[in-house]
Scaffold this motif. Structure first.
Motif, PDB file in Angstrom:
ATOM      1  N   LEU A 313      45.092  46.539  45.017  1.00  0.00           N
ATOM      2  CA  LEU A 313      43.810  47.279  45.363  1.00  0.00           C
ATOM      3  C   LEU A 313      42.369  47.038  45.994  1.00  0.00           C
ATOM      4  N   LEU A 314      42.539  46.268  46.885  1.00  0.00           N
ATOM      5  CA  LEU A 314      40.858  44.798  46.456  1.00  0.00           C
ATOM      6  C   LEU A 314      39.706  45.686  46.875  1.00  0.00           C
ATOM      7  N   ARG A 315      39.254  47.320  47.175  1.00  0.00           N
ATOM      8  CA  ARG A 315      38.224  47.129  48.117  1.00  0.00           C
ATOM      9  C   ARG A 315      37.121  47.128  47.203  1.00  0.00           C
ATOM     10  N   PRO A 316      37.643  47.227  45.571  1.00  0.00           N
ATOM     11  CA  PRO A 316      36.887  47.612  44.853  1.00  0.00           C
ATOM     12  C   PRO A 316      36.368  45.730  44.520  1.00  0.00           C
ATOM     13  N   ALA A 317      37.149  45.154  44.028  1.00  0.00           N
ATOM     14  CA  ALA A 317      36.381  43.907  43.683  1.00  0.00           C
ATOM     15  C   ALA A 317      36.000  43.458  44.431  1.00  0.00           C
ATOM     16  N   MET A 318      36.004  43.233  45.750  1.00  0.00           N
ATOM     17  CA  MET A 318      36.423  42.649  47.081  1.00  0.00           C
ATOM     18  C   MET A 318      34.423  42.853  48.177  1.00  0.00           C
ATOM     19  N   GLY A 350      36.613  40.953  37.108  1.00  0.00           N
ATOM     20  CA  GLY A 350      36.651  41.307  38.720  1.00  0.00           C
ATOM     21  C   GLY A 350      37.695  42.452  38.964  1.00  0.00           C
ATOM     22  N   ASP A 351      38.746  42.385  38.116  1.00  0.00           N
ATOM     23  CA  ASP A 351      39.861  43.029  38.092  1.00  0.00           C
ATOM     24  C   ASP A 351      39.819  44.493  37.227  1.00  0.00           C
ATOM     25  N   THR A 352      38.297  45.380  38.200  1.00  0.00           N
ATOM     26  CA  THR A 352      37.410  46.434  37.373  1.00  0.00           C
ATOM     27  C   THR A 352      37.144  47.289  38.512  1.00  0.00           C
ATOM     28  N   PHE A 353      37.880  48.454  37.789  1.00  0.00           N
ATOM     29  CA  PHE A 353      37.874  49.353  39.459  1.00  0.00           C
ATOM     30  C   PHE A 353      37.265  49.995  39.389  1.00  0.00           C
ATOM     31  N   ALA A 354      36.714  50.553  38.193  1.00  0.00           N
ATOM     32  CA  ALA A 354      35.128  51.434  37.717  1.00  0.00           C
ATOM     33  C   ALA A 354      34.552  51.204  36.519  1.00  0.00           C
ATOM     34  N   ARG A 355      33.110  51.138  36.224  1.00  0.00           N
ATOM     35  CA  ARG A 355      32.054  51.342  35.497  1.00  0.00           C
ATOM     36  C   ARG A 355      31.901  52.344  35.065  1.00  0.00           C
TER      37      ARG A 355
END
Ligand code: LLP
Length: 425
Positions: A313-318, A350-355
């Motif tokens: 799922l690329l959207r958060p990183a991109m 960058g491989d972080t979905f949410a903080r």
């Protein structure tokens, strides 16, 4: 809108199937889609346009699984494709050529030939050189290509800059100042037949105002081009209607409001209206299901390491995109929550979905879902870090079907070729 991802007795279901049952059979991570939601979302567009001659051409790029295309095609959808590959998918799903429009800024000769050979509703042409090449290809196949010219209206859709496509300086379309000349040339080319005009200003558009501006411009241009002697019998209004990713944000305009605007601005022209929604049809119809591998103690807060990652799922990183994250087992009411970081196993930050996402206590082995990932989820996945592409599952009532099997890592590796000179001893 109907939501087919609901808790029943404390367990998140997809339609009538408990998600843990699917996770057990398929293994995580995977994409999970609801047939009813695809159908309801398409139906919302179709019924909102029922008073007008129209075709809803689902934008294949949002979710191109052949089963999904077949489901939508069976319900009368046409398709908007942007590559030879998408064209082949749409045909493999049984979509007749006269329900397929071909968009995209860089069509190749081979792609044009394939679509002309297999049947096409029209091409959305994005530049003068493309127009000339298309004419040549059509002529050499003894046929004539039906076209609309995509205009660049220089309208700011107010969305993320990476998915804004209708401002001057963007790579898309032909500027309004050159449109009459482009149509004049089109009218003279032997392999071209003008059928209409096209626009697409961007994606995840949350406000009707830019659409209003551009549809009015299309109406004006239609009058001018007709006066110039062109047959404009179809307007392709593109896609772009936004959806709600966060529960608390202002609601996105509905298809009813969007289509009422189309009817108001273009209805009097006696044209057929094509629309190309992608995200609206598939976005909320899908979730990505993952497991927590580790709950790790971080410096500021705990970190949940998942078995899914930015390659899935690329959207958060991109785009820095936000997706709701929900546990599959409902938390106890008034249970404790805490802010956590949610990450994948890939070797870059960058491989972080949410903080700092506030979530109930989740620990190793727990299942969670990423909401609204039916669009631009599976289609943007890659094999980065040599991670196998994850499965897609479609639920229909009480049944579920794997509509794309997990692609084993061997399938990725086996395409690599080691030249003999490296193996010779
Ligand atoms: N028509 C054309 C010519 C398009 O380029 C697009 C999307 C659509 C229709 C469908 O737009 P929609 O209704 O889905 O907004 N990967 C990005 C979105 C890229 C959209 C590109 N074009 C994301 O994940 O947000």
């Amino acid at each position: 809108m109907t939501d087919e991802f609901q808790y029943r007795d404390g367990i998140l279901h997809a339609e009538d199937v408990p998600i843990p049952e699917i996770a057990k059979a398929v293994g995580t991570p995977f994409y999970l889609y609801s047939s009813r939601m695809f159908a309801a979302n398409l139906g919302a567009f179709q019924s909102a346009l029922s008073g007008i001659d129209h075709l809803v051409c689902y934008s294949v790029k949002a979710n191109s699984n052949v089963a999904v295309l077949r489901l939508l095609g069976n319900l009368g959808a046409g398709m908007d494709v942007v590559s030879g590959g998408e064209y082949v998918r749409a045909r493999a799903a049984g979509i007749p050529g006269d329900r397929i429009v071909f968009s995209g800024v860089g069509k190749t000769r081979d792609e044009m030939a394939a679509a002309l050979g297999g049947g096409i509703r029209h091409f959305n042409v994005e530049s003068e050189p493309e127009l000339r090449l298309l004419s040549e290809v059509a002529e050499s196949h003894g046929t004539v290509a039906p076209i609309a010219i995509r205009i660049n209206p220089d309208v700011d859709p107010g969305t993320h800059e990476k998915i804004s496509t209708g401002k001057s300086g963007d790579k898309f379309g032909i500027p309004v100042s050159r449109v009459r000349d482009a149509y004049r040339e089109a009218g003279q080319l032997p392999g071209i037949r003008v059928v209409g005009i096209d626009v697409h200003i961007g994606s995840q558009v949350m406000d009707l105002a830019p659409f209003r501006r551009v549809f009015r411009l299309l109406a004006d241009l239609t009058r001018v081009l007709r006066e110039d002697g062109h047959e404009i019998r179809r307007i392709d209004a593109g896609g772009g209607l936004g959806i709600n990713y966060r529960p608390a944000e202002d609601p996105a305009p509905s298809p009813a409001e969007y289509c009422a605007l189309l009817a108001d601005t273009l209805g009097h022209l006696g044209v057929e209206i094509d629309v190309e929604p992608g995200r609206f049809i598939s976005g909320n119809a899908g979730v990505m299901v993952s497991s927590v591998l580790y709950r790790k103690t971080g410096e500021a807060r705990d970190i949940l390491v998942l078995d899914s990652a930015m390659n899935d799922l690329l959207r958060p990183a991109m785009y820095g995109a936000y997706h709701e994250i929900e546990p599959v087992i409902a938390p106890a009411e008034n249970g404790r929550t805490s802010a956590v970081d949610i990450v994948g196993p890939i070797c870059e930050s960058g491989d972080t979905f949410a903080r700092g996402r506030e979530l109930p206590q989740l620990s190793d082995g727990d299942l969670l879902v990423f909401r609204s990932t039916g669009a631009y989820g599976a289609v943007m996945a890659s094999g980065y870090n040599s991670r196998p592409l994850i499965p897609e599952v479609l639920v229909n009532g009480e049944e579920f079907f794997v509509i794309r099997a997990r692609i084993p890592v061997e399938d990725l590796i086996n395409r690599d070729i080691v030249p003999e000179w490296l193996t010779a001893s």
